[in-house]
Design a protein around this motif. Sequence first.
Motif, PDB file in Angstrom:
ATOM      1  N   TYR A  25       0.875  -1.232  -0.110  1.00 37.73           N
ATOM      2  CA  TYR A  25      -0.139   0.042   0.068  1.00 37.73           C
ATOM      3  C   TYR A  25       0.924   1.331  -0.135  1.00 37.73           C
ATOM      4  N   ASN A  26       2.247   1.016   0.111  1.00 39.19           N
ATOM      5  CA  ASN A  26       3.135   2.209   0.117  1.00 39.19           C
ATOM      6  C   ASN A  26       2.973   3.176   1.041  1.00 39.19           C
ATOM      7  N   ILE A  27       2.741   2.507   2.322  1.00 39.31           N
ATOM      8  CA  ILE A  27       2.482   3.313   3.488  1.00 39.31           C
ATOM      9  C   ILE A  27       3.985   3.639   4.027  1.00 39.31           C
ATOM     10  N   LYS A  28       4.481   4.838   4.326  1.00 37.42           N
ATOM     11  CA  LYS A  28       5.820   5.180   4.788  1.00 37.42           C
ATOM     12  C   LYS A  28       5.585   6.066   5.779  1.00 37.42           C
ATOM     13  N   VAL A  29       6.897   5.997   6.749  1.00 36.46           N
ATOM     14  CA  VAL A  29       6.706   7.010   7.833  1.00 36.46           C
ATOM     15  C   VAL A  29       8.095   7.672   7.788  1.00 36.46           C
ATOM     16  N   GLN A  30       8.283   8.919   7.635  1.00 32.21           N
ATOM     17  CA  GLN A  30       9.328   9.726   7.538  1.00 32.21           C
ATOM     18  C   GLN A  30       9.930   9.203   6.108  1.00 32.21           C
ATOM     19  N   GLY A  31       9.259   8.867   5.069  1.00 32.34           N
ATOM     20  CA  GLY A  31       9.511   8.733   3.832  1.00 32.34           C
ATOM     21  C   GLY A  31      10.254   7.334   3.723  1.00 32.34           C
ATOM     22  N   GLU A  32      10.003   6.518   4.576  1.00 27.75           N
ATOM     23  CA  GLU A  32      10.523   5.218   4.507  1.00 27.75           C
ATOM     24  C   GLU A  32       9.534   4.230   4.735  1.00 27.75           C
ATOM     25  N   LEU A  33       9.854   2.863   4.182  1.00 30.93           N
ATOM     26  CA  LEU A  33       8.729   1.922   4.422  1.00 30.93           C
ATOM     27  C   LEU A  33       9.189   1.321   5.932  1.00 30.93           C
ATOM     28  N   ILE A  34       8.069   0.641   6.499  1.00 30.17           N
ATOM     29  CA  ILE A  34       8.049   0.152   7.667  1.00 30.17           C
ATOM     30  C   ILE A  34       8.913  -1.063   7.826  1.00 30.17           C
ATOM     31  N   LYS A  67      -1.423   2.299  10.681  1.00 28.82           N
ATOM     32  CA  LYS A  67      -2.514   3.230  10.461  1.00 28.82           C
ATOM     33  C   LYS A  67      -2.043   4.683  11.445  1.00 28.82           C
ATOM     34  N   ILE A  68      -1.836   4.026  12.631  1.00 29.34           N
ATOM     35  CA  ILE A  68      -1.597   5.361  13.759  1.00 29.34           C
ATOM     36  C   ILE A  68      -0.585   5.984  13.104  1.00 29.34           C
ATOM     37  N   TYR A  69       0.486   5.588  12.793  1.00 31.17           N
ATOM     38  CA  TYR A  69       1.913   6.278  12.403  1.00 31.17           C
ATOM     39  C   TYR A  69       1.754   6.887  11.103  1.00 31.17           C
ATOM     40  N   GLU A  70       0.863   6.292  10.387  1.00 31.74           N
ATOM     41  CA  GLU A  70       0.644   6.941   8.911  1.00 31.74           C
ATOM     42  C   GLU A  70      -0.115   8.454   9.257  1.00 31.74           C
ATOM     43  N   ASN A  90       9.907  15.288   9.780  1.00 31.60           N
ATOM     44  CA  ASN A  90      10.660  14.456  10.664  1.00 31.60           C
ATOM     45  C   ASN A  90      10.026  14.263  11.784  1.00 31.60           C
ATOM     46  N   CYS A  91       8.811  13.209  11.554  1.00 30.15           N
ATOM     47  CA  CYS A  91       7.713  13.097  12.792  1.00 30.15           C
ATOM     48  C   CYS A  91       8.182  12.216  13.901  1.00 30.15           C
ATOM     49  N   ILE A  92       9.147  11.474  13.863  1.00 31.38           N
ATOM     50  CA  ILE A  92       9.665  10.428  14.587  1.00 31.38           C
ATOM     51  C   ILE A  92      10.895  10.986  15.217  1.00 31.38           C
TER      52      ILE A  92
END
Length: 831
Positions: A12-21, A283-286, A295-297
């Motif tokens: 689904y291409n869900i990324k956190v700070q531009g990176e895959l989990i 879903k929460i981190y997305e 820079n959310c993390i």
Amino acid sequence: MFKSAVILSHQYNIKVQGELIGYKTIESKGDVVTTLADTCRFVTNSTIIGIVGPALSRESQYLSPFLGKIGIPLISYSSTDSQLSDRNTYSSFYRLVPSDNIAAVTIAELFLQYDWTSCIIIHQNDVFGSNGAKSIHDEFNRRKLLITKTIQFDINTYEIKDDFKSVLTLSSTRIVIVWAETAYTNLIVQKALNESLLGPQFLWILSAPISLDYFNKTFYENLNGLLLMEPVVGNIVNAPINETLLKSAYDIWQTYEPDTFPGSQNVNYYALFAFDATWTLIKIYEEFCSKTTSNCIQFLNTSFCFDQSLMNANILLNLINNINYLGVSGQIEFAQNTTNRITGIYYVLKNLQLSSNILNFVPILVWSHLTNWKVYSSTSVIIWPGNSLIAPSGYASLQNVHLRLAVTETAPFTMLTQISNDSGETKNKLIGYIPDLIELLREQLDFVPEINLITNRTFNQIIDLVANDAYDLFLAQTTITAARSEKVAFSNSIYDNSLRILIRKELKNDIDLATYLRSFSIQLWLTVLCACLYAALIMCFLERKENSALQKKSMISLMSMCIWYSIGTLVGYGVDFHVVTAAGRILTIGLYLLSIVLVAAYTANLASELTISKSQDIIDGLDDIKNGKLSFSRVGILIGSSLEDFYLREISGGNKNYYPLITKQEIYDGLLNNIIDASIVDGSVSEYIVNNIYCNLTLIGKDFNTNAFGIAFQKTWQYKEILDRTILLLRESGQLDDLKRKWFKTTICSESVQITSQAMTLESMAGLFVTFAVISFIALIVFLWKKRYHIQYFLSNLKHTKTLFIKRDVVKTNQSIEEFSKPATVEISLF
């Protein structure tokens, strides 16, 4: 399913700070210290933003405070300990599996549905086990259910701490709940099989599935009927789930690890909870990163794990508290004040069923947070232990159990009689209320009775024998008292009783020469006499000139004849002359009226006086004994009985000043032989005695000290509940009442009622004499009416005649009276 969720986020291409989990895994193995150390190491050396797990509650209790300090969310898929529900203590902890408190509610509702009232709990001796048992205990207390025994399984030594077999076999309940992990549950069940403690005698309810391959097939019959209760996902109870998400997860699993995929119907429910836990974090981190900067993390103080903290952690946790979406296990929703999932909570009850020598867990009932237990499907059938289709009572069964029963001979509870068989042989047989009750209980419970008739023993001595295991049950008119309850236990009441005072009847034998006169009171006799004299005087006045029988009689003779007439008419005897005037006949009617009522009343009252035996009771009731009206040494008391306890407690203040008696027969003999004057007895027995055996004994006063008779048995007797339940059913069905009518309502002795005869009083006859007076007045009126012309003539002469001397006036008056008696006209008689 954890990996499937992470890989699906990539698709689904869900990324956190531009990176895959990414992900890392730790195998904890139940060692809390190792798990905490490994987690600290990973948090320090890697960017860990969330944790799925751990599986065990004892690990979650240590990891959660640590991660809460950092601000990293932890979502467990199988930690159920109720203490983990505290949001203040475990600020970043969440779970998708229902807590133990919810499980306790489902178990209690299952018990209520099948009318079970008690159980034994076996739990592993750690936080998960002890807190789970506490949750069940608290819920059972709230529902007024009983946990008879809690047994611990040592997870270090793999041993059960108590005498396993003795605790279960001596317990009154036959339902066992096991609260342990699968590995420990396998061991516990195997130990139970080795001790023959499963079916058909016991019903076991497990909280974790067992490995059926772990057990020898020779035990399959005993495992048949076992129940398993576990949390499930929504589609098991026909609740909505995210089918699209679930299909994608299964496809990934089959693609990447096809050898481990068990099939969509066999995926463990906890795997689905693990997927939703992982997907919730994704879903929460997305959403979290979409609402903050790129820079959310960001972590502060990253040099040491216990010093780290996630920036904006409160925003992140608040997003979890408000999440609401449809996952593969059902609707997922949390709340601010608890760590528990508040929707999508479901349980299934599975039944281990043996078919063609193959054991399978079959779903039979389902539960949700919206509904109580209901049938899984229309074809669901529960196979109970012993391959039965009838739900067990939950109590120890008496079927085929040999019971040693002690009884005593007391009519009508237990009586010994002789019967002859077809060959002419005579043998003894016990009859009465107790033998019939034993038969009713035997029909219901299917035990084998061994009845022993005990003689020359007091009730307290027999109770001691029961307490020392000489007998299993003591069935008699045994009063339930506090002192006896310290030695033995008692069943529900088999007969409601009270105490009475028993005395002998005292008949009046003195000669009374005036008995025949006591039917009327003195005032009434005097009134009758006056009525006779009054009637005689009036009769003399009315008849003396017209009646030839009264003419030419002296005054004494005339009055005697009139009195004779009045008395003869009054008693109905008749007289030797008849009245000839209308007034005399009217007066006679009044005498007849007096005669009818007075003679009838006198006859009835005299018959009552002569036929009813008047008792002269020496006392009127219990108060007379307390007040010393009767010598205490003349009061017979059965020693070693509840009657003696009552006497010492309520009458003598502990002083044994009574006349001691050993058997009930001595009570009756003592009264009849004038050895004692009274005795305190059980009302139920004494009523039968005075009505059917000893007719010259009687009960006096009101009943007192209401109590109950019960069946005595040892305090640890395991069949108490099933016996109490059966007695209650017999009472509700009216069968105990039928026995009472059969044995206590018969009467052989005379049923003549003892009435205190009372003399007829003047007040009760006042109306009769008033009626007679009115009739006599009417007779005088008639007489005066017939003589009205003579009266007028007499009064006229009296007015115009003057007398000079008193003597001459008397002479004239006499002449006027003579003329008065010879009327000039002829009157027609009225009669």
